[in-house]
Design an enzyme around this catalytic site. Structure first.
Site, short mmCIF file in Angstrom:
data_model
loop_
_atom_site.label_atom_id
_atom_site.label_comp_id
_atom_site.label_asym_id
_atom_site.label_seq_id
_atom_site.Cartn_x
_atom_site.Cartn_y
_atom_site.Cartn_z
N SER A 85 -40.79 17.95 32.65
CA SER A 85 -42.29 18.41 32.39
C SER A 85 -43.20 17.44 32.85
O SER A 85 -42.89 16.27 32.81
CB SER A 85 -42.22 18.77 30.89
OG SER A 85 -43.74 19.01 30.75
N TYR A 89 -42.22 15.49 22.04
CA TYR A 89 -41.78 16.06 23.39
C TYR A 89 -42.10 15.43 24.51
O TYR A 89 -41.09 15.08 25.46
CB TYR A 89 -42.49 17.65 23.26
CG TYR A 89 -42.16 18.22 24.60
CD1 TYR A 89 -41.15 19.14 24.67
CD2 TYR A 89 -43.15 18.49 25.72
CE1 TYR A 89 -40.59 19.61 25.70
CE2 TYR A 89 -42.91 19.15 26.81
CZ TYR A 89 -41.72 19.97 26.81
OH TYR A 89 -41.49 20.42 28.11
N LYS A 135 -39.32 13.75 27.35
CA LYS A 135 -39.20 14.17 28.81
C LYS A 135 -39.53 12.84 29.66
O LYS A 135 -39.02 12.82 30.62
CB LYS A 135 -40.50 15.07 29.04
CG LYS A 135 -40.23 16.49 28.42
CD LYS A 135 -39.03 17.08 29.19
CE LYS A 135 -38.92 18.66 28.69
NZ LYS A 135 -37.45 19.27 29.06
#
Length: 248
Positions: A137, A150, A154
């Site tokens: 991402s 998150y 990533k």
């Protein structure tokens, strides 16, 4: 460019919806002789199987180490792996709980390590190498409010991609990542369809739109193909220039 996956066997995690669904179907349509489509529930995979008989549903909770070892380990040889399964649970930094941290890292990082280990051994045993693509991402390099775990997961996935590429390259296994911006899956449209929320992000994307699912799929297919034979350890932004230009 004509990309042909004839004779290849692929495995796609998180294949029941969105990007993973589209990648699995594209691989089957692109000549792959079999596509293992992995998700937690069979019901979610039935529609995908109905679309193409080359799809083989595989039910597995990738956060369960022992179950994953059994289910993925029992599959046949694999030439192409797409680690797409992932989760995002929003929490402000000051409110992060160990439960949410574990949920995110168990799927976004630990499961990628385990599935890739199992599949890499299959590629080595087969003797013809293979290709692994991790779906990361833009959040790996850009901080987003309430996305601390998150974003960190990533970033870890990008680092993992480089380490895998360094160690597996000599075994004829290439490893790369693609890093999309907001992608208009069904969930993406629900989360970012409100112009008030999307406007600040869109204003920093020079081409003026979010990614569609096929934008990400096309990049993954390229990275899986022989057309990208000299790419290894790359984290490729699919973001319309968001992470490149900074503030305009």
């Amino acid at each position: 460019m004509n990309i042909d996956f004839g004779g290849k066997i692929a495995l796609v995690t998180g294949a029941s919806k969105g990007i993973g669904y589209d990648i699995a179907l594209a691989l089957a349509k692109g000549g792959a002789i079999k596509v293992y489509a992995v998700s937690r529930t069979l019901k979610d995979l039935e529609k995908l199987k109905d679309q193409n008989d080359k799809i083989e549903p595989v039910v597995c909770d990738l956060t369960d180490w022992d179950t994953t070892a059994k289910v993925i380990g029992d599959l046949g040889p694999v030439d192409l792996l797409v680690n797409n399964a992932g989760v995002s649970i929003l929490q402000p930094f000051l409110d992060i709980t160990p439960e949410v941290y574990s949920q995110i890292f168990d799927l976004n990082v630990k499961s990628v390590i385990q599935v890739s280990q199992i599949v890499a051994h299959k590629m080595i045993d087969k003797g013809s190498g293979g290709v692994i693509v991790n779906v990361s991402s833009m959040a790996s390099t850009m901080s987003l409010k309430d996305h601390t775990c998150y974003c960190a997961s990533k970033a870890a996935l990008d680092s993992l991609t480089r380490s895998m590429a360094a160690e597996l390259g000599s075994k004829n296994i290439r490893v790369n990542a693609c890093n999309p911006t907001v992608t208009f899956t069904d969930m993406g449209r629900m989360a970012w369809g409100d112009p008030k929320r999307s406007a600040p992000v869109l204003s920093r994307i020079p081409i003026g739109r979010f990614a569609e699912v096929e934008d990400v799929t096309n990049v993954v297919l390229y990275l899986l193909s022989d057309k990208s034979a000299m790419l290894n350890g790359v984290t490729l932004p699919v973001d319309g220039g968001f992470t490149t230009v900074g503030f305009l």
